[in-house]
Write a protein that holds these residues in place. Structure first.
Motif, PDB file in Angstrom:
ATOM      1  N   ALA A   1       0.837  -1.093  -0.059  1.00  0.00           N
ATOM      2  CA  ALA A   1       0.045   0.065  -0.004  1.00  0.00           C
ATOM      3  C   ALA A   1       0.706   1.313  -0.021  1.00  0.00           C
ATOM      4  N   GLN A   2       1.915   1.173   0.719  1.00  0.00           N
ATOM      5  CA  GLN A   2       2.723   2.398   0.917  1.00  0.00           C
ATOM      6  C   GLN A   2       3.337   2.801  -0.749  1.00  0.00           C
ATOM      7  N   SER A   3       3.724   1.655  -1.288  1.00  0.00           N
ATOM      8  CA  SER A   3       4.256   2.016  -2.627  1.00  0.00           C
ATOM      9  C   SER A   3       3.147   2.401  -3.565  1.00  0.00           C
ATOM     10  N   ILE A   4       1.901   2.023  -3.495  1.00  0.00           N
ATOM     11  CA  ILE A   4       1.177   2.264  -3.972  1.00  0.00           C
ATOM     12  C   ILE A   4       0.514   3.741  -3.989  1.00  0.00           C
ATOM     13  N   ALA A   5       0.600   4.159  -2.767  1.00  0.00           N
ATOM     14  CA  ALA A   5       0.427   5.604  -2.263  1.00  0.00           C
ATOM     15  C   ALA A   5       1.334   6.632  -3.027  1.00  0.00           C
TER      16      ALA A   5
END
Length: 260
Positions: free
Chosen positions: A223-227
């Motif tokens: 999720a952090q990379s998507i964000a």
């Protein structure tokens, strides 16, 4: 906060990486829209985000059906008036030798993974992003989008197609100020992988040992990379496929070749 008042749609957002992404972006100020085929699961996901103090809205639909997608997009546009970020996360996977794969399962995986990503991108682009000359699309690929996995021919083909879709839309829609990227998670401790580990702990031990950084990712790591790719912090990045796999691809695909 990076997503204050942004309207963010996450397909397949009721669990796993999708739910982790919805929760993260909601904590950073987004109005999240969680789309899933499972009505009960998507309602529970919305409640989870809201309990954490975030804003979430439920949409029930089948990403593999263009009519369903159009109806979902119309519903979101009527409620919020725009869509700033689209995260194409919905997927399905069947592990079976290629010689035994049925036409039904071949088509279902391509329909959900690849066609679903296109249908949502097209509908959101036409309804909101192209007219507003602004928007971000993040497709969720897989390690299987970059290297083969055993006994997963339709999934591998579909996820490789997602990278092609990412690059094509990044080129076609750059003129409208739309960025399109792809995150490719490696092994991640989702509900599915945990159930596999419980059923076959030795297989899972061997799999995790092949990850150079060790241990495997948590959904929030993805999720952090998507964000990042959805945020203004990556405003000059478009058309990439970003592995988030603990160094697995750098060494190998992370799997042994099947042997009869």
């Amino acid at each position: 906060m990076r997503f204050t008042d942004k309207v963010v749609v996450i397909t397949g957002g009721a669990r796993g990486i999708g739910l982790a992404t919805a929760s993260l972006l909601a904590r950073e100020g987004a109005q999240t829209v969680i789309c899933d085929l499972d009505r009960t699961a998507v309602s529970a996901a919305v409640e989870t985000v809201q309990r954490e103090g975030g804003r979430a809205y439920a949409v029930v639909g089948d990403v593999s059906q263009s009519k369903s997608v159009s109806e979902n997009v119309d519903q979101i546009m009527a409620e919020f008036g725009r869509i700033d970020v689209l995260i194409n996360n919905a997927a399905t996977q069947r592990t079976v030798p290629a010689r035994e794969l049925t036409e039904e399962h071949w088509r279902r995986e391509l329909d959900v993974v690849l066609s679903g990503s296109f249908f949502w991108s097209q509908a959101v682009g036409v309804a909101s992003m192209i007219p507003r000359r602004s928007g971000v699309i993040v497709n969720v690929g897989s390690g299987a989008a970059l290297a083969a996995m055993p006994n997963s021919v339709s999934y591998v083909a579909a996820k490789h197609g997602v990278i092609g879709l990412t690059k094509a839309l990044a080129v076609d829609w750059a003129q409208y100020g739309i960025r399109v990227n792809c995150v490719c998670p490696g092994f991640t401790w989702t509900e599915l992988s945990k159930s596999i580990a419980e059923a076959n702990p030795e297989l899972m031990r061997q799999r995790v040992e092949r990850i150079p950084l060790g241990g495997g990712a948590q959904p929030d790591d993805i999720a952090q990379s998507i964000a990042f790719l959805a945020s203004e912090h990556s405003r000059e990045i478009s058309g990439i496929a970003l592995p988030v796999d603990g160094g697995t691809l750098a060494m190998s695909s992370g799997f042994s070749a099947p042997r009869d």
